[in-house]
Each structure stands twice: as C-alpha cells, then as structure tokens.
Write a protein that holds these residues in place. Structure first.
Motif, PDB file in Angstrom:
ATOM      1  N   UNK A 113     -39.019 -10.939  -0.806  1.00 22.40           N
ATOM      2  CA  UNK A 113     -38.507 -11.622  -1.985  1.00 22.40           C
ATOM      3  C   UNK A 113     -39.426 -11.469  -3.175  1.00 22.40           C
ATOM      4  N   UNK A 114     -40.722 -11.600  -2.947  1.00 22.12           N
ATOM      5  CA  UNK A 114     -41.692 -11.431  -4.029  1.00 22.12           C
ATOM      6  C   UNK A 114     -41.640 -10.007  -4.568  1.00 22.12           C
ATOM      7  N   UNK A 115     -41.434  -9.075  -3.638  1.00 25.55           N
ATOM      8  CA  UNK A 115     -41.367  -7.662  -4.029  1.00 25.55           C
ATOM      9  C   UNK A 115     -40.103  -7.389  -4.843  1.00 25.55           C
ATOM     10  N   UNK A 116     -38.974  -7.892  -4.378  1.00 27.28           N
ATOM     11  CA  UNK A 116     -37.697  -7.620  -5.043  1.00 27.28           C
ATOM     12  C   UNK A 116     -37.573  -8.351  -6.374  1.00 27.28           C
ATOM     13  N   UNK A 117     -37.990  -9.602  -6.399  1.00 28.22           N
ATOM     14  CA  UNK A 117     -37.697 -10.443  -7.555  1.00 28.22           C
ATOM     15  C   UNK A 117     -38.819 -10.508  -8.587  1.00 28.22           C
ATOM     16  N   UNK A 118     -40.003  -9.980  -8.253  1.00 28.64           N
ATOM     17  CA  UNK A 118     -41.102 -10.129  -9.198  1.00 28.64           C
ATOM     18  C   UNK A 118     -41.895  -8.842  -9.364  1.00 28.64           C
ATOM     19  N   UNK A 119     -42.648  -8.459  -8.333  1.00 25.41           N
ATOM     20  CA  UNK A 119     -43.669  -7.421  -8.476  1.00 25.41           C
ATOM     21  C   UNK A 119     -43.098  -6.080  -8.922  1.00 25.41           C
ATOM     22  N   UNK A 120     -41.939  -5.671  -8.371  1.00 20.89           N
ATOM     23  CA  UNK A 120     -41.395  -4.364  -8.765  1.00 20.89           C
ATOM     24  C   UNK A 120     -40.000  -4.491  -9.370  1.00 20.89           C
ATOM     25  N   UNK A 121     -39.736  -5.636  -9.979  1.00 21.21           N
ATOM     26  CA  UNK A 121     -38.403  -5.824 -10.549  1.00 21.21           C
ATOM     27  C   UNK A 121     -38.130  -4.799 -11.645  1.00 21.21           C
ATOM     28  N   UNK A 122     -39.180  -4.370 -12.353  1.00 16.24           N
ATOM     29  CA  UNK A 122     -38.974  -3.384 -13.405  1.00 16.24           C
ATOM     30  C   UNK A 122     -38.527  -2.047 -12.837  1.00 16.24           C
ATOM     31  N   UNK A 123     -38.816  -1.823 -11.535  1.00 13.99           N
ATOM     32  CA  UNK A 123     -38.429  -0.554 -10.920  1.00 13.99           C
ATOM     33  C   UNK A 123     -37.172  -0.724 -10.066  1.00 13.99           C
TER      34      UNK A 123
END
Length: 244
Positions: free
Chosen positions: A160-170
């Motif tokens: 969730x952190x990966x999808x919604x925050x850390x790489x949301x720009x990608x």
C-alpha cells in the motif's frame, strides 16, 4: 498457515512493481494453490485428523509432492526461471534482482509452514530423508492466528505504501485500484478470522473446493489491481487538471 503467504507476494510487488501482483501472489502461495489439483488427481495425500492440533484439522500424508521440503525449494526455482519467459518486457530490471526476489517470495512458503507443522513436512515426497516441522503454535490457536494476520497486514502495508505514496508518480494509482486493493486486504483478513474457527471437515471436498474458491477470489482481485490502472488518456487529463 493459509492466507499469510500472500503477504510475501505483496511485499515482492513493492520491490519489483513492473511484475504483475497476481504473479507474485501465485509464487508466494503456489504450493497451496496446486494442492487442490494434486488432491483431485490423488497425487498428493492429506488426512483429515480432527484432533491433530488446535490450529488445523488436516495432516499431511504420503506421498507429498507439494509440501515436501525438496518440492518447496524446487517449485520457487522453477517459477523464478519461468518469470523471465512470462515477462520478457521487464528488461529494465536486473536479472539477478528479479530472480532473487521471485525465488525469495516462493521460498518463504517453506519458512512460514515450518513452524506450523508437527514434523509432517517430508524432505522428499515419499518420506525419504525424514520429516520436519516444529509445531510451534499447535496449542496456541490465537497466537497462530495473530501471526498470520500480521504477515498479511505487513505485506499489505508495504504494498500500500508503495502503490499509494512512494512510487505513485510512476505507478499512478487510480480509485479503482484502491478499491481492488482494499477488497483484497479485507477479504484476506476475513479468511484469517474465519478459518481458525471452522469445524473439522467431513471430507476432502470440504477442503479442496473452499480452498480453490478462496485462491480464485484473491488472484482475481489482484488481477483487478493491474487491469484497473488508469489509461494514458486518463493520466493526461489528470495531469492537465493538476497543472491548472
């Protein structure tokens, strides 16, 4: 250990977002996913044992291809090699990284199952090499339930952190993806909550079909996360709105 295996697949997706989540979930729980098929064709053997432990009511019998230690090592190796064939477009990922992430995701099945089984994991399918397992949680149902819940929630938090925050720009997470992700997490929590209080099954059909349906729902929701990704035109419209 039943649903907790999905946690490893979620974490793997966070590390290598270029590979579909459905594949990593399959790799993390492939041993259990193929069990209904092996049981149906009488290749593997599972014995219904109502008093086997306080955690679950089935005991691994022989032969046992899926849950043999050698099988739980060979299957991740095979799936790791298969990853390069199924996803040839992932050339931007270092091959060694892709292999190690996939193999580690698969081998966690062995690491998670080992403490849950009472010396019922044979090294080879027909029992050669002895049987292993520590049965750590046989008398502590709620602790086992909590451990499994923490595994799936841990994987969900990382993904969730990966999808919604850390790489949301990608990755550009859209509302539909968030809904599928939420449904996937909630469904797994419900499975864990309910599975530990089910009565002993009366036949193998009560093991095979519910398990197969559960796997189908989880894999379908994970596929939904991939298929519901915003289209290019939607991303362009979103970018225009933000720029204004």
């Amino acid at each position: 250990m039943f649903v907790g295996h999905w946690g490893a697949g979620c974490a793997a997706k966070a590390i290598v977002p270029e590979v579909p989540l459905i594949w990593f979930l399959f790799v993390s729980n492939a041993t259990d996913i193929i069990i209904p098929i092996l049981l149906y064709f009488k290749i593997d053997n599972i014995i219904i044992h109502p008093f086997y432990s306080n955690v679950h009511h089935i005991k691994l019998g022989l032969p046992q291809y899926a849950h043999s230690i050698s099988g739980m090592i060979a299957l991740p190796l095979f799936l790791s090699c298969l990853t390069f064939i199924l996803f040839p477009k992932c050339k931007t990922i270092a091959p060694l990284k892709l292999f190690l992430v996939t193999f580690t995701t698969g081998i966690t099945h062995l690491f998670f199952d080992y403490p849950f089984n009472a010396k019922s994991l044979p090294f080879f399918p027909y029992g050669q090499g002895g049987s292993y397992g520590v049965n750590l949680f046989s008398s502590y149902k709620r602790i086992a339930q909590l451990v499994e819940l923490l595994l799936i929630l841990g994987g969900a938090v990382v993904l969730g952190e990966c999808l919604f925050a850390r790489i949301e720009h990608r990755y550009q997470v859209g509302l539909r993806q968030k809904i599928c992700f939420t449904l996937l997490t909630v469904f797994n929590i419900i499975c864990i909550t309910a599975a530990y209080d089910l009565p002993p099954p009366n036949s193998m059909d009560e093991v095979i079909y519910p398990a197969a349906i559960t796997y189908l729902i989880v894999l379908s929701l994970s596929l939904g996360i991939e298929l519901s990704a915003p289209k290019k035109n939607e991303l362009n419209d979103h970018a225009k709105v933000k720029s204004q």
